[in-house]
Design an enzyme around this catalytic site. Structure first.
Site, mmCIF file in Angstrom:
data_model
loop_
_atom_site.group_PDB
_atom_site.id
_atom_site.type_symbol
_atom_site.label_atom_id
_atom_site.label_comp_id
_atom_site.label_asym_id
_atom_site.label_seq_id
_atom_site.Cartn_x
_atom_site.Cartn_y
_atom_site.Cartn_z
ATOM 1 N N GLU A 252 -0.049 15.142 -6.916
ATOM 2 C CA GLU A 252 0.158 15.051 -5.467
ATOM 3 C C GLU A 252 1.626 14.746 -5.223
ATOM 4 O OE1 GLU A 252 -1.864 11.783 -3.559
ATOM 5 O OE2 GLU A 252 -1.190 12.360 -1.562
ATOM 6 N N HIS B 63 6.620 8.596 -16.944
ATOM 7 C CA HIS B 63 6.720 10.059 -16.906
ATOM 8 C C HIS B 63 5.345 10.682 -16.717
ATOM 9 C CE1 HIS B 63 6.094 9.105 -21.293
ATOM 10 N NE2 HIS B 63 5.173 10.028 -21.149
ATOM 11 N N ASN C 235 8.116 12.780 2.737
ATOM 12 C CA ASN C 235 8.355 12.072 3.990
ATOM 13 C C ASN C 235 9.421 12.862 4.752
ATOM 14 O OD1 ASN C 235 6.622 9.670 3.737
ATOM 15 N ND2 ASN C 235 7.877 9.260 1.938
ATOM 16 N N HIS D 153 -5.785 12.403 -9.759
ATOM 17 C CA HIS D 153 -4.383 12.781 -9.535
ATOM 18 C C HIS D 153 -3.380 11.660 -9.724
ATOM 19 C CE1 HIS D 153 -5.308 11.616 -5.199
ATOM 20 N NE2 HIS D 153 -4.125 11.038 -5.335
ATOM 21 N N ARG E 298 6.612 10.772 -4.894
ATOM 22 C CA ARG E 298 7.325 11.137 -3.668
ATOM 23 C C ARG E 298 8.476 12.094 -4.012
ATOM 24 N NH1 ARG E 298 6.034 5.688 -3.592
ATOM 25 N NH2 ARG E 298 4.905 4.979 -1.736
ATOM 26 N N GLU F 146 7.592 14.897 -19.819
ATOM 27 C CA GLU F 146 7.550 15.089 -21.265
ATOM 28 C C GLU F 146 6.935 16.459 -21.543
ATOM 29 O OE1 GLU F 146 5.192 12.111 -23.219
ATOM 30 O OE2 GLU F 146 6.140 12.442 -25.160
#
Lengths: 161, 161
Positions: free
Chosen positions: A77, A104, A81, A14, A18, A150
């Site tokens: 992932e 990217h 927060n 993965h 954030r 992209e």
């Protein structure tokens, strides 16, 4: 170079980014991009979301996807927060202005013209339309935090070859 | 949520990171991590390197890998802007100090203890050893530019469940 026994089981499982607000980002990745939310883990201060494209043609159950999550590739992932959803603007940096680093993620597809026409219709912001610049088969859209995605076709490599 | 026809061909093909020096990073990703360099594209100012794990057990030729590069997942694209290799330190930002954004890429494997013992032996810097903190089944190593690479086993999820 042949893969040695020591790294034979390794997979690129993965990539983690954030996000400011899952109420905006999860619909973007599931509805606009077509990924599926496989796992969600709540902690006291943050929540992790794991998304991936289904390549079973809808055959695999969510339970199977959870069980095979760790041994497949192509998972995204997203880390939330808690509290950032209340900020006016995303606190996160795309990596494409100083300080640079990450560039990217990329989605490939069968028909890039059709994919981009649909993104346009859905109001997705573009960093680069197919018609911009020299590379007419490559587009860049932006996710809700401004990360670049992209979009390019199976049939031509990232350099047009 | 079922995938719609409009996004049915989409794949999470690659993640792009900028690197200071391919003479350091390519050996790290191929020899230390066991990825294979599938494509290299030279432009006047920059070079792109595409790496991926071979899941064919060594059966697929490089030609087959080049042909299927766009329709698979788990590719890592490394961008080298010519000249950065002469800088003393990497000009790139890991995303894990301000301004934050991208967090890490992750490698899963069969035996995380064995994988980490090997990284230790090879002198790979750790951000978090298995023995650090609460999550004893997760480690973070650092690539030559300081990007974080999570290392975790197939058998347990990213939260220990």
């Amino acid at each position: 170079m042949p893969r040695t026994l020591e790294t034979a089981s390794f997979r690129f499982n993965h990539t983690m980014l954030r996000i400011k607000d899952p109420k905006v980002s999860i619909p973007f990745y599931t509805q606009t991009l077509g990924m599926e939310l496989i796992q969600k883990h709540d902690f006291s201060d943050f929540t992790l979301y794991f998304l991936a494209f289904d390549h079973s043609g809808g055959v695999d159950t969510l339970d199977i996807k959870k069980k095979t999550q760790m041994s497949r590739e192509g998972i995204l992932e997203l880390t939330h927060n808690h509290g950032t959803e209340n900020l006016k603007e995303t606190p996160y940096h795309s990596g494409n202005s100083e300080p640079k680093g990450f560039g990217h993620i990329a989605i490939t597809c069968e028909d890039v013209e059709e994919a981009c026409a649909r993104f346009e219709k859905l109001g997705v912001p573009f960093q680069k339309r197919l018609t911009d610049g020299k590379m007419k088969h490559i587009a860049f859209i932006k996710d809700p935090d401004g990360y670049w995605i992209e979009v390019l076709p199976y049939t031509r490599g990232p350099t047009g070859e």
